[in-house]
Scaffold this motif. Structure first.
Motif, PDB file in Angstrom:
ATOM      1  N   SER A   2     -64.301  73.661  30.174  1.00  0.00           N
ATOM      2  CA  SER A   2     -64.369  74.078  31.569  1.00  0.00           C
ATOM      3  C   SER A   2     -63.324  73.378  32.427  1.00  0.00           C
ATOM      4  O   SER A   2     -62.802  73.947  33.382  1.00  0.00           O
ATOM      5  CB  SER A   2     -65.777  73.789  32.126  1.00  0.00           C
ATOM      6  OG  SER A   2     -66.080  72.404  31.998  1.00  0.00           O
ATOM      7  N   HIS A   3     -62.974  72.127  32.095  1.00  0.00           N
ATOM      8  CA  HIS A   3     -62.014  71.377  32.885  1.00  0.00           C
ATOM      9  C   HIS A   3     -60.589  71.836  32.578  1.00  0.00           C
ATOM     10  O   HIS A   3     -60.174  71.894  31.430  1.00  0.00           O
ATOM     11  CB  HIS A   3     -62.152  69.880  32.570  1.00  0.00           C
ATOM     12  CG  HIS A   3     -61.112  69.033  33.217  1.00  0.00           C
ATOM     13  ND1 HIS A   3     -60.887  69.026  34.569  1.00  0.00           N
ATOM     14  CD2 HIS A   3     -60.214  68.155  32.678  1.00  0.00           C
ATOM     15  CE1 HIS A   3     -59.917  68.177  34.848  1.00  0.00           C
ATOM     16  NE2 HIS A   3     -59.482  67.646  33.713  1.00  0.00           N
ATOM     17  N   ARG A   4     -59.849  72.182  33.613  1.00  0.00           N
ATOM     18  CA  ARG A   4     -58.453  72.619  33.460  1.00  0.00           C
ATOM     19  C   ARG A   4     -57.576  71.385  33.415  1.00  0.00           C
ATOM     20  O   ARG A   4     -57.483  70.631  34.387  1.00  0.00           O
ATOM     21  CB  ARG A   4     -58.075  73.515  34.640  1.00  0.00           C
ATOM     22  CG  ARG A   4     -56.685  74.139  34.559  1.00  0.00           C
ATOM     23  CD  ARG A   4     -56.554  75.158  35.682  1.00  0.00           C
ATOM     24  NE  ARG A   4     -55.286  75.868  35.641  1.00  0.00           N
ATOM     25  CZ  ARG A   4     -54.265  75.606  36.459  1.00  0.00           C
ATOM     26  NH1 ARG A   4     -54.390  74.642  37.361  1.00  0.00           N
ATOM     27  NH2 ARG A   4     -53.154  76.289  36.371  1.00  0.00           N
ATOM     28  N   MET A   5     -56.923  71.146  32.272  1.00  0.00           N
ATOM     29  CA  MET A   5     -56.175  69.911  32.069  1.00  0.00           C
ATOM     30  C   MET A   5     -54.679  70.121  32.210  1.00  0.00           C
ATOM     31  O   MET A   5     -54.155  71.211  31.983  1.00  0.00           O
ATOM     32  CB  MET A   5     -56.479  69.336  30.684  1.00  0.00           C
ATOM     33  CG  MET A   5     -57.880  68.789  30.528  1.00  0.00           C
ATOM     34  SD  MET A   5     -58.091  67.917  28.959  1.00  0.00           S
ATOM     35  CE  MET A   5     -57.958  69.277  27.822  1.00  0.00           C
ATOM     36  N   ARG A   6     -54.007  69.031  32.556  1.00  0.00           N
ATOM     37  CA  ARG A   6     -52.554  68.976  32.558  1.00  0.00           C
ATOM     38  C   ARG A   6     -52.119  68.600  31.143  1.00  0.00           C
ATOM     39  O   ARG A   6     -52.440  67.514  30.658  1.00  0.00           O
ATOM     40  CB  ARG A   6     -52.052  67.952  33.575  1.00  0.00           C
ATOM     41  CG  ARG A   6     -52.370  68.343  35.024  1.00  0.00           C
ATOM     42  CD  ARG A   6     -52.079  67.201  35.981  1.00  0.00           C
ATOM     43  NE  ARG A   6     -50.687  66.759  35.904  1.00  0.00           N
ATOM     44  CZ  ARG A   6     -49.675  67.320  36.561  1.00  0.00           C
ATOM     45  NH1 ARG A   6     -49.906  68.377  37.348  1.00  0.00           N
ATOM     46  NH2 ARG A   6     -48.442  66.865  36.448  1.00  0.00           N
ATOM     47  N   LEU A  23     -52.991  76.924  24.731  1.00  0.00           N
ATOM     48  CA  LEU A  23     -53.795  76.221  25.741  1.00  0.00           C
ATOM     49  C   LEU A  23     -53.509  76.758  27.145  1.00  0.00           C
ATOM     50  O   LEU A  23     -54.406  76.848  27.974  1.00  0.00           O
ATOM     51  CB  LEU A  23     -53.504  74.715  25.670  1.00  0.00           C
ATOM     52  CG  LEU A  23     -54.060  74.009  24.433  1.00  0.00           C
ATOM     53  CD1 LEU A  23     -53.532  72.582  24.350  1.00  0.00           C
ATOM     54  CD2 LEU A  23     -55.594  74.003  24.453  1.00  0.00           C
ATOM     55  N   ARG A  24     -52.272  77.124  27.392  1.00  0.00           N
ATOM     56  CA  ARG A  24     -51.957  77.710  28.702  1.00  0.00           C
ATOM     57  C   ARG A  24     -52.673  79.042  28.866  1.00  0.00           C
ATOM     58  O   ARG A  24     -53.201  79.338  29.955  1.00  0.00           O
ATOM     59  CB  ARG A  24     -50.442  77.879  28.879  1.00  0.00           C
ATOM     60  CG  ARG A  24     -50.101  78.454  30.237  1.00  0.00           C
ATOM     61  CD  ARG A  24     -48.708  78.087  30.699  1.00  0.00           C
ATOM     62  NE  ARG A  24     -47.659  78.832  30.032  1.00  0.00           N
ATOM     63  CZ  ARG A  24     -46.386  78.840  30.443  1.00  0.00           C
ATOM     64  NH1 ARG A  24     -46.018  78.137  31.505  1.00  0.00           N
ATOM     65  NH2 ARG A  24     -45.489  79.527  29.789  1.00  0.00           N
ATOM     66  N   GLY A  27     -56.079  78.704  30.107  1.00  0.00           N
ATOM     67  CA  GLY A  27     -56.281  78.265  31.480  1.00  0.00           C
ATOM     68  C   GLY A  27     -55.799  76.874  31.802  1.00  0.00           C
ATOM     69  O   GLY A  27     -55.878  76.427  32.950  1.00  0.00           O
ATOM     70  N   HIS A  28     -55.276  76.159  30.808  1.00  0.00           N
ATOM     71  CA  HIS A  28     -54.758  74.822  31.068  1.00  0.00           C
ATOM     72  C   HIS A  28     -53.334  74.908  31.614  1.00  0.00           C
ATOM     73  O   HIS A  28     -52.635  75.919  31.445  1.00  0.00           O
ATOM     74  CB  HIS A  28     -54.795  73.977  29.785  1.00  0.00           C
ATOM     75  CG  HIS A  28     -56.178  73.805  29.245  1.00  0.00           C
ATOM     76  ND1 HIS A  28     -57.125  72.999  29.848  1.00  0.00           N
ATOM     77  CD2 HIS A  28     -56.797  74.347  28.158  1.00  0.00           C
ATOM     78  CE1 HIS A  28     -58.259  73.044  29.158  1.00  0.00           C
ATOM     79  NE2 HIS A  28     -58.079  73.863  28.129  1.00  0.00           N
ATOM     80  N   LEU A  29     -52.897  73.838  32.261  1.00  0.00           N
ATOM     81  CA  LEU A  29     -51.579  73.789  32.886  1.00  0.00           C
ATOM     82  C   LEU A  29     -50.640  72.958  32.014  1.00  0.00           C
ATOM     83  O   LEU A  29     -50.827  71.749  31.873  1.00  0.00           O
ATOM     84  CB  LEU A  29     -51.687  73.162  34.284  1.00  0.00           C
ATOM     85  CG  LEU A  29     -50.376  72.995  35.048  1.00  0.00           C
ATOM     86  CD1 LEU A  29     -49.759  74.356  35.357  1.00  0.00           C
ATOM     87  CD2 LEU A  29     -50.607  72.202  36.333  1.00  0.00           C
ATOM     88  N   ASP A 158     -60.854  76.516  22.712  1.00  0.00           N
ATOM     89  CA  ASP A 158     -59.873  77.017  23.668  1.00  0.00           C
ATOM     90  C   ASP A 158     -58.690  77.675  22.965  1.00  0.00           C
ATOM     91  O   ASP A 158     -58.059  78.591  23.516  1.00  0.00           O
ATOM     92  CB  ASP A 158     -59.372  75.878  24.556  1.00  0.00           C
ATOM     93  CG  ASP A 158     -60.364  75.523  25.659  1.00  0.00           C
ATOM     94  OD1 ASP A 158     -61.391  76.225  25.776  1.00  0.00           O
ATOM     95  OD2 ASP A 158     -60.112  74.547  26.390  1.00  0.00           O
TER      96      ASP A 158
END
Length: 310
Positions: A2-6, A23-24, A27-29, A158
């Motif tokens: 759930s946490h969007r990570m850098r 991973l992008r 939804g991750h950055l 993910d």
């Protein structure tokens, strides 16, 4: 997760660029990548458009999740240099994708309080968008401390994969199994295509594809019971003819053919499908070309089979 990570990736090779892109997509950055070769830069431009290329230490400092996707032999030095430079920090997630290594190689990162994970995709990569589809259902060999199991499994989810847990002390054996099955398969298939081409077959790949598809499916489903061909049938004269023709027309393939013939013979005897007397005749033939003496294997075969008693 759930946490969007850098996310940062050190080693924008075939694996790193694809996993970062995966991973992008989840939804991750992806904030930065490191890659020195021209191929890595092209890959990053294609799979991670807009992601800046930076020095490894800068990538590490900007990342909540740092993926280390460098070659196995480089990994220990990369971890040490990043830790010694102060680029790693407590609470940061540091994951490598080496099949061979487990957590020990990440000890410098763990020493500064980073959360460490070994995350190896059991997949061969092209470094293109095709690999993103192949991640779906891909098995990842995971090693992590118990407290990080949930984190590791969430990362795999993910990426669309499935998790399998590998003990720290079994990582090298796990990786050897994958390399033996996949890398050596490429060598084997390439040599088989070479034999067919030498025999005048106009489409070696197309000729082999249905046979290899069926053989692979059967082997994965049934193991040694899927073995067919002249060795398991005890066709000594056919094996002799193979060896003669390969010696003349494709001598570079002869060592691997003989090595695999020995291994197939051993498994056929152990599986009880080949009578020891026939196995010995094939062993005598193969021994002319070198290789192990399987006499001990044949003589320790258990009680005679029903065929022998008959």
């Amino acid at each position: 997760m759930s946490h969007r990570m850098r996310v940062g990736v050190v080693g924008a090779g075939r694996v790193g660029a694809v996993l970062a892109a995966g991973l992008r997509a989840a939804g991750h950055l992806v904030v930065a990548a490191a890659g020195e070769s021209d191929a890595s830069r092209r890959r990053a431009a294609e799979l991670l458009p807009g992601v800046p290329l930076r020095k490894p230490s800068d990538v590490a400092r900007e990342s909540e999740l740092l993926l280390l996707t460098v070659p196995d032999d480089m990994l220990p030095n990369v971890v040490k240099v990043l830790a010694d430079s102060g680029a790693l920090r407590a609470g940061q997630i540091v994951a490598h994708t080496s099949g061979r290594h487990g957590l020990a190689v990440l000890a410098p990162a763990a020493a500064v309080g980073a959360r460490v994970v070994a995350l190896h995709p059991a997949m061969t990569f092209t470094g293109t968008a095709v690999d993103l589809e192949r991640l779906q259902g891909c098995v990842f060999g995971l090693t992590a401390e118990t407290a990080e199991h949930g984190l590791a499994e969430a990362l795999v989810r993910d990426l669309g994969g499935r998790a399998t847990w590998v003990p720290e002390e079994m990582r090298t054996l796990y990786h050897a199994g994958l390399a033996h099955g996949a890398n050596h398969l490429v060598t084997l298939v390439s040599e088989a295509m070479g034999l067919l081409a030498a025999a005048g077959v106009d489409d070696p790949a197309g000729t082999l594809r249905p046979l290899l598809d069926a053989a692979l499916d059967n082997a994965l489903a049934h193991g040694d019971a899927a073995l067919t061909g002249p060795i398991v049938r005890g066709d000594v004269q056919t094996v002799a003819a193979h060896l003669d023709d390969i010696s003349v027309n494709a001598p570079d393939t002869l060592p691997s053919y003989v090595a695999m013939a020995w291994a197939t013979l051993d498994r056929s005897v152990t599986d009880g499908r080949l009578l020891p007397i026939r196995a010995q005749r094939i062993a005598d033939l193969l021994s002319v070309y070198g290789g192990p003496d399987l006499e001990a294997q044949f003589t320790r075969t258990s009680a005679p089979s029903e065929v022998e008693r008959g």
